[in-house]
Design a protein around this motif. Structure first.
Motif, short mmCIF file in Angstrom:
data_model
loop_
_atom_site.label_atom_id
_atom_site.label_comp_id
_atom_site.label_asym_id
_atom_site.label_seq_id
_atom_site.Cartn_x
_atom_site.Cartn_y
_atom_site.Cartn_z
N PHE A 124 1.01 5.91 -6.04
CA PHE A 124 -0.03 7.52 -5.88
C PHE A 124 0.14 8.52 -6.98
N SER A 125 -0.91 8.73 -8.26
CA SER A 125 0.48 10.27 -8.87
C SER A 125 -1.32 10.65 -9.03
N TYR A 126 -1.32 11.90 -7.52
CA TYR A 126 -2.21 12.41 -8.11
C TYR A 126 -3.20 11.50 -6.82
N LYS A 127 -3.56 10.87 -7.75
CA LYS A 127 -4.87 9.89 -7.07
C LYS A 127 -3.93 8.49 -6.63
N TYR A 128 -5.01 7.37 -6.16
CA TYR A 128 -4.09 5.67 -5.95
C TYR A 128 -4.94 5.35 -7.13
N PHE A 129 -3.60 4.21 -7.27
CA PHE A 129 -3.88 3.33 -8.44
C PHE A 129 -3.81 2.40 -8.12
N MET A 130 -4.64 1.34 -8.19
CA MET A 130 -4.29 -0.12 -8.55
C MET A 130 -4.15 -1.15 -8.72
N TYR A 131 -3.28 -1.91 -9.31
CA TYR A 131 -3.62 -3.43 -9.93
C TYR A 131 -3.16 -4.77 -9.34
N THR A 132 -3.61 -5.97 -9.77
CA THR A 132 -2.93 -6.77 -8.90
C THR A 132 -2.99 -7.93 -9.91
N GLU A 133 -1.81 -8.64 -10.34
CA GLU A 133 -1.33 -9.69 -10.84
C GLU A 133 -0.87 -10.78 -10.02
N LEU A 134 -1.10 -11.80 -10.92
CA LEU A 134 0.09 -13.27 -10.09
C LEU A 134 1.37 -12.77 -10.12
N THR A 135 1.79 -13.37 -9.24
CA THR A 135 2.89 -12.86 -8.18
C THR A 135 4.32 -13.60 -9.54
N PRO A 136 4.57 -12.75 -10.53
CA PRO A 136 5.97 -12.66 -11.46
C PRO A 136 6.53 -13.91 -10.57
N GLU A 137 7.26 -14.58 -12.42
CA GLU A 137 7.83 -15.28 -11.72
C GLU A 137 9.84 -14.95 -12.25
N MET A 138 10.20 -15.27 -11.14
CA MET A 138 12.07 -14.47 -11.66
C MET A 138 12.94 -15.99 -11.83
N LYS A 139 13.03 -16.04 -13.11
CA LYS A 139 14.17 -16.96 -13.15
C LYS A 139 15.91 -16.22 -13.03
N TRP A 140 16.39 -16.11 -11.72
CA TRP A 140 17.53 -16.56 -11.51
C TRP A 140 18.68 -17.36 -11.87
N GLN A 141 19.70 -16.52 -11.93
CA GLN A 141 20.86 -17.36 -12.75
C GLN A 141 21.88 -16.89 -11.40
N LEU A 142 22.82 -18.30 -10.92
CA LEU A 142 23.39 -17.67 -9.74
C LEU A 142 25.24 -17.07 -10.20
N ALA A 143 25.42 -16.49 -9.19
CA ALA A 143 27.02 -16.06 -9.65
C ALA A 143 28.10 -15.73 -9.36
#
Length: 269
Positions: A124-143
């Motif tokens: 919401f930035s005075y009007k509503y804007f919507m986008y759809t994307e593929l669920t992003p891949e997150m490359k996690w590193q254990l720490a």
């Protein structure tokens, strides 16, 4: 003093117009799923790169049968209040006299919507804007860096994602691969997160189970766009307020001009 009063009045009118635009569209919502679990997070964020202060916010992450929905808890509570005020024949002024904390998060995140593997974002930035994307891949590193949050044993993981380095703490005692905002993909629920610059942080402050509540989201009067365009809109608002106002159709009353700023965003495309 006169200048300060002028800026205060401008902000008051801006908030009123923003509220009017918000309430007009928020009355039309779509049920996308049924919430079964709710995770509440205390959030801190930064508006501009030059800012030394942060805003506070409370987010909820609702997990349903298929959809995971992250949104502002403060705004959702105010939405419920608005419906009650409207049903009782009240006005916007009545609502403003009773409303809780003002939300500045202005973003809804929907995993697995409109279908599995998709992520939809409504900004919401005075009007509503919507986008759809593929669920992003997150490359996690254990720490290294175990801790306990709300009684749950948590492990640490790190990830570089769209311009930010994140550290998160997740618990395998809650085997859900979700978290606040867009953070996801670990073998347990993410209960805390912060970026390396300490400009954004999330910490779980409450968990509710056994829910059966409709997930209601404003999807009926959105402007379909792309994440890159949403990023440019948010950057424009910080760098050139007048140009942003003209673009979204917000009519400033006193010709207010803000200092050019560099927007601080959670991600960069």
């Amino acid at each position: 003093m006169a200048k300060q009063i002028k800026l205060t009045m401008h902000r008051a009118v801006y908030l009123f117009l923003l509220l009017s635009a918000y309430l007009t569209t928020k009355a039309q919502e779509t049920v996308v799923d049924t919430a079964r679990y709710r995770f509440s997070y205390a959030m801190k964020g930064t508006f501009n790169e030059e800012s030394k202060s942060q805003y506070d916010e409370e987010l909820s992450v609702d997990i349903g049968d298929s959809v995971t929905y992250c949104y502002s808890r403060w705004q959702k509570d105010n939405d419920i209040l608005w419906k009650k005020v409207k049903a009782a024949g009240g006005s916007s002024a009545d609502y403003m006299a009773q409303q809780g904390p003002w939300s500045v998060y202005n973003e809804d995140n929907l995993f697995n919507y409109p279908r599995k593997g998709k992520l939809s974002v409504v900004t919401f930035s005075y009007k509503y804007f919507m986008y759809t994307e593929l669920t992003p891949e997150m490359k996690w590193q254990l720490a290294q860096g175990d801790t306990t949050i709300l009684g749950y044993a948590c492990k640490k993981a790190t990830c570089d994602f769209r311009g930010r380095s994140w550290s998160v703490w997740y618990t395998m005692q809650i085997p859900m691969q979700q978290g606040p905002w867009k953070l996801h993909g670990l073998p347990g629920m993410i209960l805390a997160a912060r970026d390396k610059k300490n400009q954004f942080s999330f910490e779980c402050i409450g968990i509710k189970t056994g829910l059966s509540e409709p997930m209601e989201v404003n999807l009926k009067r959105v402007i379909k766009t792309t994440p890159q365009k949403v990023q440019r809109i948010l950057q424009l608002k910080a760098s050139n307020y007048e140009a942003w106002a003209k673009f979204v159709g917000y009519k400033a009353i006193w010709g207010y001009k803000s200092k050019p700023r560099v927007a601080c965003l959670k991600e960069y495309y």
